[in-house]
Design a protein around this motif. Structure first.
Motif, PDB file in Angstrom:
ATOM      1  N   SER A  42       0.818  -1.200   0.000  1.00 26.07           N
ATOM      2  CA  SER A  42       0.000   0.000   0.000  1.00 26.07           C
ATOM      3  C   SER A  42       0.854   1.252   0.000  1.00 26.07           C
ATOM      4  O   SER A  42       1.952   1.278   0.530  1.00 26.07           O
ATOM      5  N   VAL A  43       0.324   2.283  -0.600  1.00 27.32           N
ATOM      6  CA  VAL A  43       0.978   3.589  -0.556  1.00 27.32           C
ATOM      7  C   VAL A  43       0.108   4.589   0.188  1.00 27.32           C
ATOM      8  O   VAL A  43       0.387   5.774   0.186  1.00 27.32           O
ATOM      9  N   GLY A  44      -0.949   4.132   0.850  1.00 23.14           N
ATOM     10  CA  GLY A  44      -1.842   5.013   1.593  1.00 23.14           C
ATOM     11  C   GLY A  44      -3.074   5.352   0.799  1.00 23.14           C
ATOM     12  O   GLY A  44      -3.107   5.251  -0.421  1.00 23.14           O
ATOM     13  N   SER A  45      -4.118   5.775   1.491  1.00 23.22           N
ATOM     14  CA  SER A  45      -5.396   6.020   0.823  1.00 23.22           C
ATOM     15  C   SER A  45      -5.744   7.497   0.698  1.00 23.22           C
ATOM     16  O   SER A  45      -6.700   7.842   0.031  1.00 23.22           O
ATOM     17  N   ARG A  47       2.581  10.040  -2.233  1.00 24.70           N
ATOM     18  CA  ARG A  47       2.953   8.939  -1.343  1.00 24.70           C
ATOM     19  C   ARG A  47       4.131   8.195  -1.973  1.00 24.70           C
ATOM     20  O   ARG A  47       4.137   7.940  -3.176  1.00 24.70           O
ATOM     21  N   THR A  48       5.106   7.821  -1.161  1.00 21.73           N
ATOM     22  CA  THR A  48       6.231   7.016  -1.648  1.00 21.73           C
ATOM     23  C   THR A  48       5.785   5.571  -1.762  1.00 21.73           C
ATOM     24  O   THR A  48       5.161   5.033  -0.852  1.00 21.73           O
ATOM     25  N   ILE A  49       6.109   4.944  -2.876  1.00 20.36           N
ATOM     26  CA  ILE A  49       5.769   3.540  -3.088  1.00 20.36           C
ATOM     27  C   ILE A  49       6.829   2.672  -2.415  1.00 20.36           C
ATOM     28  O   ILE A  49       8.022   2.923  -2.547  1.00 20.36           O
ATOM     29  N   TYR A 101      -3.735  11.675 -11.463  1.00 13.73           N
ATOM     30  CA  TYR A 101      -2.987  10.487 -11.047  1.00 13.73           C
ATOM     31  C   TYR A 101      -1.597  10.617 -11.641  1.00 13.73           C
ATOM     32  O   TYR A 101      -1.442  10.702 -12.851  1.00 13.73           O
ATOM     33  N   ARG A 102      -0.558  10.690 -10.805  1.00 14.18           N
ATOM     34  CA  ARG A 102       0.807  10.954 -11.276  1.00 14.18           C
ATOM     35  C   ARG A 102       1.807   9.986 -10.648  1.00 14.18           C
ATOM     36  O   ARG A 102       1.561   9.426  -9.586  1.00 14.18           O
ATOM     37  N   ARG A 151      13.707   7.743  -5.179  1.00 10.58           N
ATOM     38  CA  ARG A 151      12.504   7.002  -4.794  1.00 10.58           C
ATOM     39  C   ARG A 151      11.434   7.234  -5.848  1.00 10.58           C
ATOM     40  O   ARG A 151      11.546   8.139  -6.683  1.00 10.58           O
ATOM     41  N   VAL A 152      10.381   6.425  -5.804  1.00 12.31           N
ATOM     42  CA  VAL A 152       9.240   6.577  -6.700  1.00 12.31           C
ATOM     43  C   VAL A 152       8.044   6.979  -5.851  1.00 12.31           C
ATOM     44  O   VAL A 152       7.712   6.312  -4.868  1.00 12.31           O
ATOM     45  N   ASP A 153       7.413   8.088  -6.229  1.00 17.65           N
ATOM     46  CA  ASP A 153       6.215   8.569  -5.545  1.00 17.65           C
ATOM     47  C   ASP A 153       5.032   8.472  -6.494  1.00 17.65           C
ATOM     48  O   ASP A 153       5.183   8.618  -7.710  1.00 17.65           O
TER      49      ASP A 153
END
Length: 153
Positions: A35-38, A43-45, A89-90, A127-129
């Motif tokens: 999860s990356v949060g709702s 959010r960082t993956i 969505y990015r 990092r990937v967000d």
């Protein structure tokens, strides 16, 4: 990838190349469904599985890659979910020293990817967000992510 060749200079009349190298190094790849949060926002993956990590520089639980050597790197990442549309969505590569390196967006989609060739320096942390434009992203449903790359030599 064995046939990949880069040339840094021509010598004399251009008949001979100098600085030729081929191949790839510093390879890494991870994927997962963590999860990356709702909530809406960046959010960082994080990732559940590492499949390749030549230099042991990828931390899948924090989703960060620490650059082992200065050079040009090919980076690629993606995120997918099927539990709601997000208006905005990015996805982006984010560097602790240079901020956003590359970003891609989609409108009301359920998957987004980004890639590019980046000049990175030793010990830079990448990092990937992922960004969701609303709170529709819940912990229900299917999701998947990947992040990988290699240094061009």
């Amino acid at each position: 990838y064995k046939g990949l060749v880069t040339a840094t200079a021509f010598s004399g009349d251009g008949s001979a190349l100098t600085g030729i190298s081929s191949g790839l190094s510093n390879k890494f790849h991870a994927w997962g469904v963590n999860s990356v949060g709702s909530a809406a926002g960046w959010r960082t993956i994080n990732f559940s599985t590492e499949t390749v990590d030549d230099d042991n520089k990828f931390n899948h639980t924090s989703g960060t890659y620490t650059v082992p050597a200065t050079g040009n790197y090919v980076l690629f990442a993606g995120h997918y979910h099927n539990n709601g549309l997000h208006n905005d969505y990015r996805i982006r590569f984010y560097s602790n020293t240079n901020g956003t390196l590359a970003s891609t967006s989609a409108v009301d989609g359920d998957r987004v990817t980004t890639s590019g060739i980046m000049a990175l320096t030793i010990n830079e942390v990448i990092r990937v967000d992922v960004y969701h434009g609303n709170n529709a992203h819940s912990d229900a449903g299917t999701r998947g992510s990947f992040f990988g790359g290699y240094r061009l030599i």
